[in-house]
Enzyme design. Structure first.
Site, PDB file in Angstrom:
ATOM      1  N   HIS A 283     -33.525-118.183 -20.338  1.00  0.00           N
ATOM      2  CA  HIS A 283     -34.754-117.189 -20.744  1.00  0.00           C
ATOM      3  C   HIS A 283     -34.476-116.437 -21.743  1.00  0.00           C
ATOM      4  O   HIS A 283     -35.016-116.046 -22.810  1.00  0.00           O
ATOM      5  CB  HIS A 283     -35.301-116.491 -19.291  1.00  0.00           C
TER       6      HIS A 283
ATOM      7  N   THR B  81     -29.989-117.858 -16.836  1.00  0.00           N
ATOM      8  CA  THR B  81     -30.698-119.046 -17.457  1.00  0.00           C
ATOM      9  C   THR B  81     -31.064-119.171 -18.920  1.00  0.00           C
ATOM     10  O   THR B  81     -30.379-118.003 -19.904  1.00  0.00           O
ATOM     11  CB  THR B  81     -32.216-119.066 -16.687  1.00  0.00           C
TER      12      THR B  81
HETATM   13  N1  LIG Z   1     -35.246-110.727 -20.237  1.00  0.00           N
HETATM   14  C1  LIG Z   1     -35.723-109.747 -21.071  1.00  0.00           C
HETATM   15  C2  LIG Z   1     -36.952-109.611 -21.464  1.00  0.00           C
HETATM   16  N2  LIG Z   1     -37.950-110.247 -20.592  1.00  0.00           N
HETATM   17  C3  LIG Z   1     -39.379-110.080 -20.461  1.00  0.00           C
HETATM   18  C4  LIG Z   1     -40.087-110.479 -21.702  1.00  0.00           C
HETATM   19  O1  LIG Z   1     -39.895-109.881 -22.996  1.00  0.00           O
HETATM   20  C5  LIG Z   1     -41.517-110.675 -21.305  1.00  0.00           C
HETATM   21  O2  LIG Z   1     -42.044-109.165 -21.200  1.00  0.00           O
HETATM   22  C6  LIG Z   1     -42.021-111.328 -20.372  1.00  0.00           C
HETATM   23  O3  LIG Z   1     -41.679-112.734 -20.329  1.00  0.00           O
HETATM   24  C7  LIG Z   1     -43.731-111.298 -20.146  1.00  0.00           C
HETATM   25  O4  LIG Z   1     -44.160-111.900 -21.469  1.00  0.00           O
HETATM   26  N3  LIG Z   1     -37.328-108.678 -22.234  1.00  0.00           N
HETATM   27  C8  LIG Z   1     -36.583-107.918 -22.846  1.00  0.00           C
HETATM   28  O5  LIG Z   1     -36.971-107.134 -23.665  1.00  0.00           O
HETATM   29  N4  LIG Z   1     -35.197-108.028 -22.640  1.00  0.00           N
HETATM   30  C9  LIG Z   1     -34.936-109.055 -21.831  1.00  0.00           C
HETATM   31  O6  LIG Z   1     -33.404-109.046 -21.645  1.00  0.00           O
HETATM   32  C1  LIG Z   2     -33.604-112.402 -20.845  1.00  0.00           C
HETATM   33  C2  LIG Z   2     -32.764-112.940 -19.810  1.00  0.00           C
HETATM   34  O1  LIG Z   2     -32.107-113.518 -20.000  1.00  0.00           O
HETATM   35  C3  LIG Z   2     -32.921-112.095 -18.450  1.00  0.00           C
HETATM   36  O2  LIG Z   2     -33.748-111.101 -18.329  1.00  0.00           O
HETATM   37  C4  LIG Z   2     -33.456-113.199 -17.416  1.00  0.00           C
HETATM   38  O3  LIG Z   2     -32.370-113.416 -16.621  1.00  0.00           O
HETATM   39  P1  LIG Z   2     -32.154-114.965 -15.773  1.00  0.00           P
HETATM   40  O4  LIG Z   2     -31.880-115.923 -16.940  1.00  0.00           O
HETATM   41  O5  LIG Z   2     -30.921-114.654 -15.164  1.00  0.00           O
HETATM   42  O6  LIG Z   2     -33.547-115.083 -15.072  1.00  0.00           O
END
Ligand SMILES: Nc1c(NC[C@H](O)[C@H](O)[C@H](O)CO)[nH]c(=O)[nH]c1=O
Ligand SMILES: CC(=O)[C@@H](O)COP(=O)(O)O
Length: 224
Positions: free
Chosen positions: A157, A155
């Site tokens: 994200h 996604t």
């Molecule tokens: N997807 C990744 C994340 N996601 C988590 C976020 O950083 C955060 O902790 C959450 O959304 C709660 O606020 N973090 C990373 O460091 N690397 C990723 O790929």
């Molecule tokens: C940071 C990201 O993209 C990952 O951890 C989240 O994955 P997704 O986009 O497949 O929900």
């Protein structure tokens, strides 16, 4: 000093009348940076004035008006007394631990003492900036090194976390007035990330630690 004067005075015969520059003794080069020229003087300046400009260790205000241009650069070798905080994201810990190892190795190599480094763990890269800003504002550290690994999923994200981390670390530095260094990987897949965490593309944690040292030194020695 006499031999310096005679070297410069010999060189000045070969210099044009316009402003020119002489390279300083070599210091270890930064990744992607070549050792920079830090002394400049005009060929028309006589040796006596040149000697004055070469006393680099003297505490002279960088704003002193002089006939020479001063080039200010942080040093990688004057690390005594410099204190660092490292903020590390636990998300993708298999990568961030390697980045942290690289950073700590580099601090050690450049004689930063273990007791002058604090490591703070946070859940993910999104949380890094807030903690970096708080650490900067404590007034205890000369630089804050931010480490994380954002790896693309299915996604959007990834974009939200990567962009927030980048602009957040910048903001943390601007708001705290303490250099906050961006050691957060933004990669398409795990392989790409591992390659940059001690694999075939080097260790970006280690490179970020060098940046932290240079910026800490620049601020400590010239910009306060
Ligand atoms: N997807 C990744 C994340 N996601 C988590 C976020 O950083 C955060 O902790 C959450 O959304 C709660 O606020 N973090 C990373 O460091 N690397 C990723 O790929
Ligand atoms: C940071 C990201 O993209 C990952 O951890 C989240 O994955 P997704 O986009 O497949 O929900």
């Amino acid at each position: 000093m006499a031999s310096m004067a005679s070297t410069f005075s010999k060189l000045s015969h070969h210099l044009p009348h316009s402003s020119t520059s002489i390279s300083p003794p070599k210091t270890p080069s930064l990744y992607g940076h070549s050792p920079k020229t830090t002394l400049s003087f005009s060929a028309s300046i006589q040796s006596y004035a040149t000697i004055t400009f070469c006393k680099r260790n003297e505490k002279i205000s960088p704003l002193v008006v002089s006939a020479g241009v001063r080039h200010l650069t942080g040093s990688l070798t004057r690390t005594e007394g410099l204190r660092f905080a490292v903020v590390v994201a636990r998300f993708n810990e298999v990568v961030t631990k390697l980045l942290l190892d690289g950073a700590l190795d580099t601090f050690k190599k450049y004689s930063v003492r273990e007791e002058d480094i604090d490591v703070v763990w946070v859940p993910g890269s999104f949380e890094v900036p807030l903690v970096a800003e708080r650490l900067g504002k404590l007034g205890k550290y000369h630089a804050v090194l931010c480490i994380g690994a954002v790896i693309r999923g299915d996604t959007s994200h990834y974009d939200a976390v990567a962009n927030s981390a980048a602009s957040g670390v910048l903001t943390a530095g601007l708001n705290s007035g303490v250099p906050c260094i961006f050691g957060v990987l933004t990669c398409d897949d795990l392989d790409q990330a591992l390659n940059r965490a001690g694999g075939k593309s080097g260790n970006k944690g280690s490179e970020a630690a060098l940046t932290a040292i240079e910026m800490a030194s620049l601020f400590e020695h010239y910009l306060k």
